[in-house]
Design a protein around this motif. Structure first.
Motif, PDB file in Angstrom:
ATOM      1  N   VAL A 150      13.686   1.288   4.983  1.00 32.28           N
ATOM      2  CA  VAL A 150      12.996   0.856   3.767  1.00 32.28           C
ATOM      3  C   VAL A 150      12.839   2.092   2.889  1.00 32.28           C
ATOM      4  O   VAL A 150      12.404   3.142   3.367  1.00 32.28           O
ATOM      5  N   THR A 151      13.242   1.985   1.638  1.00 30.46           N
ATOM      6  CA  THR A 151      13.091   3.127   0.746  1.00 30.46           C
ATOM      7  C   THR A 151      11.953   2.836  -0.230  1.00 30.46           C
ATOM      8  O   THR A 151      11.743   1.690  -0.617  1.00 30.46           O
ATOM      9  N   VAL A 152      11.212   3.864  -0.585  1.00 33.16           N
ATOM     10  CA  VAL A 152      10.057   3.676  -1.465  1.00 33.16           C
ATOM     11  C   VAL A 152      10.366   4.348  -2.797  1.00 33.16           C
ATOM     12  O   VAL A 152      10.730   5.527  -2.832  1.00 33.16           O
ATOM     13  N   ASP A 153      10.272   3.587  -3.894  1.00 35.92           N
ATOM     14  CA  ASP A 153      10.635   4.173  -5.186  1.00 35.92           C
ATOM     15  C   ASP A 153       9.477   4.946  -5.796  1.00 35.92           C
ATOM     16  O   ASP A 153       8.384   5.032  -5.220  1.00 35.92           O
ATOM     17  N   ALA A 154       9.729   5.508  -6.979  1.00 38.14           N
ATOM     18  CA  ALA A 154       8.744   6.387  -7.610  1.00 38.14           C
ATOM     19  C   ALA A 154       7.424   5.668  -7.866  1.00 38.14           C
ATOM     20  O   ALA A 154       6.363   6.285  -7.893  1.00 38.14           O
ATOM     21  N   ASP A 155       7.482   4.350  -8.049  1.00 37.82           N
ATOM     22  CA  ASP A 155       6.258   3.587  -8.313  1.00 37.82           C
ATOM     23  C   ASP A 155       5.564   3.143  -7.034  1.00 37.82           C
ATOM     24  O   ASP A 155       4.584   2.394  -7.078  1.00 37.82           O
ATOM     25  N   GLY A 156       6.107   3.555  -5.890  1.00 41.51           N
ATOM     26  CA  GLY A 156       5.482   3.156  -4.624  1.00 41.51           C
ATOM     27  C   GLY A 156       5.946   1.796  -4.135  1.00 41.51           C
ATOM     28  O   GLY A 156       5.413   1.259  -3.179  1.00 41.51           O
ATOM     29  N   ASN A 157       6.954   1.218  -4.806  1.00 43.28           N
ATOM     30  CA  ASN A 157       7.468  -0.078  -4.351  1.00 43.28           C
ATOM     31  C   ASN A 157       8.480   0.112  -3.230  1.00 43.28           C
ATOM     32  O   ASN A 157       9.322   1.010  -3.289  1.00 43.28           O
ATOM     33  N   ALA A 158       8.399  -0.758  -2.229  1.00 41.91           N
ATOM     34  CA  ALA A 158       9.302  -0.642  -1.079  1.00 41.91           C
ATOM     35  C   ALA A 158      10.518  -1.532  -1.278  1.00 41.91           C
ATOM     36  O   ALA A 158      10.400  -2.669  -1.742  1.00 41.91           O
ATOM     37  N   HIS A 159      11.682  -1.010  -0.953  1.00 39.05           N
ATOM     38  CA  HIS A 159      12.921  -1.788  -1.072  1.00 39.05           C
ATOM     39  C   HIS A 159      13.693  -1.668   0.228  1.00 39.05           C
ATOM     40  O   HIS A 159      13.884  -0.571   0.746  1.00 39.05           O
ATOM     41  N   THR A 192       0.865  -1.158   0.000  1.00 33.43           N
ATOM     42  CA  THR A 192       0.000   0.000   0.000  1.00 33.43           C
ATOM     43  C   THR A 192       0.901   1.207   0.000  1.00 33.43           C
ATOM     44  O   THR A 192       2.076   1.108   0.271  1.00 33.43           O
ATOM     45  N   ALA A 193       0.323   2.339  -0.313  1.00 41.78           N
ATOM     46  CA  ALA A 193       1.123   3.550  -0.238  1.00 41.78           C
ATOM     47  C   ALA A 193       1.507   3.770   1.217  1.00 41.78           C
ATOM     48  O   ALA A 193       0.768   3.413   2.116  1.00 41.78           O
ATOM     49  N   SER A 194       2.660   4.326   1.412  1.00 39.54           N
ATOM     50  CA  SER A 194       3.118   4.540   2.782  1.00 39.54           C
ATOM     51  C   SER A 194       2.228   5.549   3.492  1.00 39.54           C
ATOM     52  O   SER A 194       1.823   6.546   2.936  1.00 39.54           O
ATOM     53  N   ALA A 195       1.949   5.230   4.757  1.00 39.05           N
ATOM     54  CA  ALA A 195       1.213   6.191   5.571  1.00 39.05           C
ATOM     55  C   ALA A 195       2.116   7.350   5.921  1.00 39.05           C
ATOM     56  O   ALA A 195       1.659   8.419   6.289  1.00 39.05           O
ATOM     57  N   LEU A 196       3.417   7.107   5.800  1.00 40.19           N
ATOM     58  CA  LEU A 196       4.373   8.139   6.173  1.00 40.19           C
ATOM     59  C   LEU A 196       4.567   9.011   4.949  1.00 40.19           C
ATOM     60  O   LEU A 196       5.556   8.938   4.260  1.00 40.19           O
ATOM     61  N   ALA A 197       3.550   9.814   4.692  1.00 36.68           N
ATOM     62  CA  ALA A 197       3.471  10.492   3.414  1.00 36.68           C
ATOM     63  C   ALA A 197       4.766  11.177   3.006  1.00 36.68           C
ATOM     64  O   ALA A 197       5.190  11.067   1.874  1.00 36.68           O
ATOM     65  N   GLY A 198       5.412  11.860   3.949  1.00 37.32           N
ATOM     66  CA  GLY A 198       6.626  12.575   3.608  1.00 37.32           C
ATOM     67  C   GLY A 198       7.701  11.663   3.091  1.00 37.32           C
ATOM     68  O   GLY A 198       8.597  12.093   2.396  1.00 37.32           O
ATOM     69  N   GLY A 202      -1.271   0.902   7.190  1.00 34.77           N
ATOM     70  CA  GLY A 202      -0.739   1.834   6.204  1.00 34.77           C
ATOM     71  C   GLY A 202       0.755   1.717   5.957  1.00 34.77           C
ATOM     72  O   GLY A 202       1.281   2.389   5.081  1.00 34.77           O
ATOM     73  N   PHE A 203       1.451   0.865   6.691  1.00 36.40           N
ATOM     74  CA  PHE A 203       2.881   0.712   6.453  1.00 36.40           C
ATOM     75  C   PHE A 203       3.125  -0.038   5.142  1.00 36.40           C
ATOM     76  O   PHE A 203       2.315  -0.859   4.725  1.00 36.40           O
ATOM     77  N   VAL A 204       4.254   0.243   4.517  1.00 36.49           N
ATOM     78  CA  VAL A 204       4.650  -0.548   3.352  1.00 36.49           C
ATOM     79  C   VAL A 204       5.249  -1.860   3.849  1.00 36.49           C
ATOM     80  O   VAL A 204       5.530  -2.002   5.034  1.00 36.49           O
ATOM     81  N   THR A 205       5.431  -2.803   2.936  1.00 43.54           N
ATOM     82  CA  THR A 205       6.037  -4.076   3.340  1.00 43.54           C
ATOM     83  C   THR A 205       7.196  -4.424   2.423  1.00 43.54           C
ATOM     84  O   THR A 205       7.168  -4.127   1.225  1.00 43.54           O
ATOM     85  N   THR A 206       8.202  -5.037   2.999  1.00 45.78           N
ATOM     86  CA  THR A 206       9.345  -5.493   2.203  1.00 45.78           C
ATOM     87  C   THR A 206       9.163  -6.951   1.802  1.00 45.78           C
ATOM     88  O   THR A 206      10.051  -7.548   1.215  1.00 45.78           O
ATOM     89  N   ASN A 207       7.991  -7.526   2.113  1.00 48.79           N
ATOM     90  CA  ASN A 207       7.833  -8.977   1.974  1.00 48.79           C
ATOM     91  C   ASN A 207       7.525  -9.465   0.563  1.00 48.79           C
ATOM     92  O   ASN A 207       6.874  -8.777  -0.223  1.00 48.79           O
ATOM     93  N   ALA A 208       7.964 -10.699   0.301  1.00 48.84           N
ATOM     94  CA  ALA A 208       7.677 -11.355  -0.974  1.00 48.84           C
ATOM     95  C   ALA A 208       6.188 -11.695  -1.052  1.00 48.84           C
ATOM     96  O   ALA A 208       5.523 -11.856  -0.020  1.00 48.84           O
ATOM     97  N   ALA A 209       5.700 -11.805  -2.302  1.00 47.35           N
ATOM     98  CA  ALA A 209       4.263 -11.996  -2.518  1.00 47.35           C
ATOM     99  C   ALA A 209       3.697 -13.227  -1.820  1.00 47.35           C
ATOM    100  O   ALA A 209       2.531 -13.253  -1.427  1.00 47.35           O
ATOM    101  N   GLY A 210       4.521 -14.258  -1.660  1.00 43.18           N
ATOM    102  CA  GLY A 210       4.006 -15.513  -1.100  1.00 43.18           C
ATOM    103  C   GLY A 210       3.938 -15.539   0.418  1.00 43.18           C
ATOM    104  O   GLY A 210       3.487 -16.533   0.999  1.00 43.18           O
ATOM    105  N   SER A 211       4.364 -14.459   1.082  1.00 40.32           N
ATOM    106  CA  SER A 211       4.390 -14.448   2.556  1.00 40.32           C
ATOM    107  C   SER A 211       3.011 -14.098   3.101  1.00 40.32           C
ATOM    108  O   SER A 211       2.770 -12.970   3.554  1.00 40.32           O
ATOM    109  N   LEU A 212       2.102 -15.061   3.026  1.00 37.22           N
ATOM    110  CA  LEU A 212       0.700 -14.782   3.345  1.00 37.22           C
ATOM    111  C   LEU A 212       0.201 -15.528   4.573  1.00 37.22           C
ATOM    112  O   LEU A 212      -0.993 -15.500   4.881  1.00 37.22           O
ATOM    113  N   GLY A 213       1.084 -16.242   5.234  1.00 37.91           N
ATOM    114  CA  GLY A 213       0.674 -16.944   6.456  1.00 37.91           C
ATOM    115  C   GLY A 213      -0.130 -18.207   6.208  1.00 37.91           C
ATOM    116  O   GLY A 213      -0.783 -18.722   7.122  1.00 37.91           O
TER     117      GLY A 213
END
Ligand code: ADP
Length: 669
Positions: free
Chosen positions: A463-472, A20-26, A425-436
């Motif tokens: 965690v850095t968020v790129d222009a596309d909203g992806n977290a790294h 999701t988009a980061s809640a930490l807007a800044g 609202g936090f972003v996640t660094t997790n892989a798609a399959g980490s669903l519990g």
């Protein structure tokens, strides 16, 4: 290995979709600089538009080329050549000499067929190989631009729905669910003991969160540690003081501290080699986990850590560089180095090697794009799993033992918020399959596995968020190697190498809930991981501190004062204000040019999970072992308590993966 249904699935999930988009807007905003990749693609496109005009007709038959920057950086870009015929993609050739073997190369192998089949360059990223995937799409878009086309000008053909495969049933000795580090360590161990193994993996390739691990593997008392000069006296003293002052009521910590004190006194009386001990590793892990960890699981982790480094070496993976990391009293994190002697990301190094080991074994079969959803129980014993294949068909695996290695649930943000509403609202660094899903399967009514610490969810401070909203994720090692954190006022604000929970909390308290990681050229030169960050467009750069401050948008005077002050703190090895005790021996951050990466905390690791014992047997809600059911890695809880130390996840997955494999073999007999 018989490879089954590997291939890029049209439904492979893009990392971004799990975020999701980061809640930490800044902090969600990208640094002013455009990504290197985007610049490259745009430049190529612009240059070729002119060529196109000269050529005339848009989309004319011919071969068109584009490039974009991937993992290999600007010097080794990804190149895509697209051949158009009658307005359709007739051929695609991709070159990426700098992309990671076994990870990025999977996208290079898989994308041409999909682009041709669907007549589009807009294909989904392969989870685990997102940077290369993105670079291929950018390069392909640039190639189309050369033909005078935009991606949407091509009439995309939706992949013909594959005819549903037949339901199937297979027999094996051990079924391993999940092909991350823990699953592969378990599978390799069981296969080497002569058992037949089936691995079920929900994604198009293995790796999970393991492939994203950048730091390294914590291990105590290794030969590689002894290559280092000991300079961590303050770190050991600080840990012993913390044990006394903050954990006097914790029997396990107090006992460990007494043992370590003795070892430390003896070492100081006659220092020889590098000081560390299994007990100090246990003490660090317990203090890091706020005393909430299961001490027996911690002991097993630490006692087996050094042997795990040897096991990895026997399987082709060497971790010779030892560094400092948050929460460790001494240098203990073991990292791979590349041919140039630079440290590299541990997950991207280990996963392809483990995958190769899996592929080399005739007695391991892998089913990709296949999602397990039920453990088969018979007379109270686990005897297999039921899974859904790529086309919705049912795959039943009957086995003598089941190993769950499905990872955590950090990509299921609803579940994260359910356990900890503060993380909304936090972003996640997790892989798609980490669903519990492993937790769901094991806690079903007929299995009744117990769980521990599900509400203990780690946020990673960088965690850095790129222009596309992806977290790294930006590795913690960058701070251990000498980087500092400054706030939007250009000032340091905390001990950078403290534990993740504390650094995250300090960061959230800063303006915009963000910080900048600052590093210099000397650090860049020593690590291909850090140059990768720059190549991926995550960092801003300045020839001087003032120039960097401008790029960061922080006050130049204050920032320069911070950096000059830091050089003095580094030289004195005394940080009176924030109490940092670990200083890189090489990097005082004075070698221009300088770099900064904007970071904020993101969901990183789920410490809680299935309750296991030291043999990786799953325990039920009555406190009894569930026969035939084993679990290892992030799907389990108890090892890390309330906070996992950097470097302990990789130690955990390999140590407990091997134990789960061994235990499954012993159980079968
Ligand atoms: P660990 O190494 O701690 O086990 P990883 O996240 O590296 O954790 O690996 C877990 C793997 O399990 C991932 O590759 C993930 O895609 C896979 N996985 C998760 N759930 C399922 C499932 N229900 N069926 C098959 N594979 C799964």
């Amino acid at each position: 290995m018989k490879k089954r249904n590997f291939g890029k699935s049209a439904t492979a999930v893009v990392l971004a979709s799990a975020m999701t988009a980061s809640a930490l807007a800044g902090c969600s905003s990208k640094p002013a600089e455009t990504t290197a990749a985007a610049t490259e693609a745009a430049t190529t496109a612009a240059a070729t538009e002119a060529a196109d005009a000269a050529k005339g007709e848009a989309g004319a038959d011919g071969t068109y080329e584009g490039t974009a920057v991937g993992q290999g950086g600007e010097s080794n870009p990804v190149k895509v050549a697209i051949t158009l015929k009658d307005g359709k993609i007739a051929d695609v050739k991709i070159e990426g000499p700098g992309e990671t073997d076994g990870i990025g190369t999977k996208a290079i192998e898989a994308f041409p067929a999909e682009m041709i089949e669907r007549n589009t360059v807009e294909v989904d990223a392969i989870s685990g190989a997102t940077i290369t995937s993105k670079a291929i799409v950018e390069a392909a878009t640039a190639a189309l631009a050369e033909a005078g086309l935009k991606p949407e000008d091509l009439e995309s053909v939706e992949a013909a729905a594959a005819a549903p495969a037949e339901d199937m049933s297979v027999e094996t000795d051990v079924v391993v669910v999940g092909m991350g580090g823990a699953g592969m360590a378990a599978a390799i161990t069981a296969a080497e003991a002569g058992k037949d193994v089936v691995i079920i993996e929900s994604q198009a390739m293995g790796g999970g969160n393991s492939v994203r691990a950048t730091g390294g593997l914590n291990a105590a008392k290794t030969a590689a540690q002894d290559e280092n000069e000991f300079g961590e006296t303050d770190g050991v003293n600080k840990t012993l003081t913390t044990a006394k002052e903050s954990y006097a009521d914790n029997a396990a910590i107090t006992e460990l501290a007494a043992t370590v004190q003795k070892q430390w006194d003896e070492y100081q009386a006659s220092p020889e080699g590098y000081f560390d001990s299994v007990e100090l590793f246990e003490l660090d892990t317990m203090i890091g986990g706020k005393g909430k960890n299961d001490i027996d699981l911690v002991k097993t982790l630490c006692e087996n850590s050094s042997g795990t480094v040897d096991w990895l070496k026997e399987h082709g993976a060497e971790l010779p560089s030892v560094g400092a990391f948050g929460g460790a009293s001494v240098k203990r994190i073991h990292r791979p180095v590349n041919a140039e002697g630079k440290t590299t990301a541990v997950g991207a190094y280990l996963v392809p090697i483990l995958t190769q080991n899996v592929e080399d074994k005739d007695n391991i079969d892998v089913y990709y794009n296949t999602t397990a959803n039920k453990i088969i129980m018979e007379d109270g014993k686990a005897v297999g799993v039921v899974a859904e294949g790529e086309t919705g068909n049912t795959v039943t695996v009957n086995a003598k033992a089941v190993v769950l290695a499905t990872g955590g649930f950090g990509a299921d943000l609803d579940r994260v918020v359910e356990y900890n509403p503060d993380l909304k609202g936090f972003v996640t660094t997790n892989a798609a399959g980490s669903l519990g899903q492993g937790i769901d399967m094991a806690t079903a009514d007929d299995v009744k596995a117990d769980t521990v610490d599900l509400d203990q969810i780690q946020i990673h401070p960088t965690v850095t968020v790129d222009a596309d909203g992806n977290a790294h994720l930006i590795t913690e090692g960058i701070r251990g190697d000498g980087a500092i954190l400054v706030n939007m006022e250009g000032k340091r604000f905390y001990d950078e190498v403290s534990t993740r929970d504390k650094v995250s909390a300090a960061e959230i308290a800063q303006t915009d809930g963000c910080a900048w990681i600052v590093l210099d050229q000397k650090m860049m030169d020593a690590s291909s991981v850090y140059t990768g960050y720059y190549n991926s467009g995550y960092a801003v750069k300045g020839e001087t501190y003032e120039e960097l401050a401008e790029a960061m948008g922080v006050p130049a005077d204050a920032f320069k004062e911070t950096m000059d002050g830091w050089a003095k703190i580094w030289a004195d090895k005394t940080d009176a204000e924030f109490g940092r005790t670990s200083f890189s021996s090489d990097n005082d951050l004075t070698t221009a040019p300088f770099y900064a990466i904007k970071v904020s905390p993101g969901i990183h690791h789920t410490m809680g999970g299935l309750k296991i014992d030291t043999a990786a047997e799953v325990i039920n809600t009555d406190g009894k072992v569930i026969p035939g059911l084993f679990a290892a890695g992030e799907v389990t809880g108890g090892v890390h308590g309330a906070n996992r130390l950097g470097g302990n996840a990789v130690a955990d997955i390999i140590v407990y993966g091997r134990i789960a494999g061994d235990s499954a073999v012993a159980y079968i007999g």
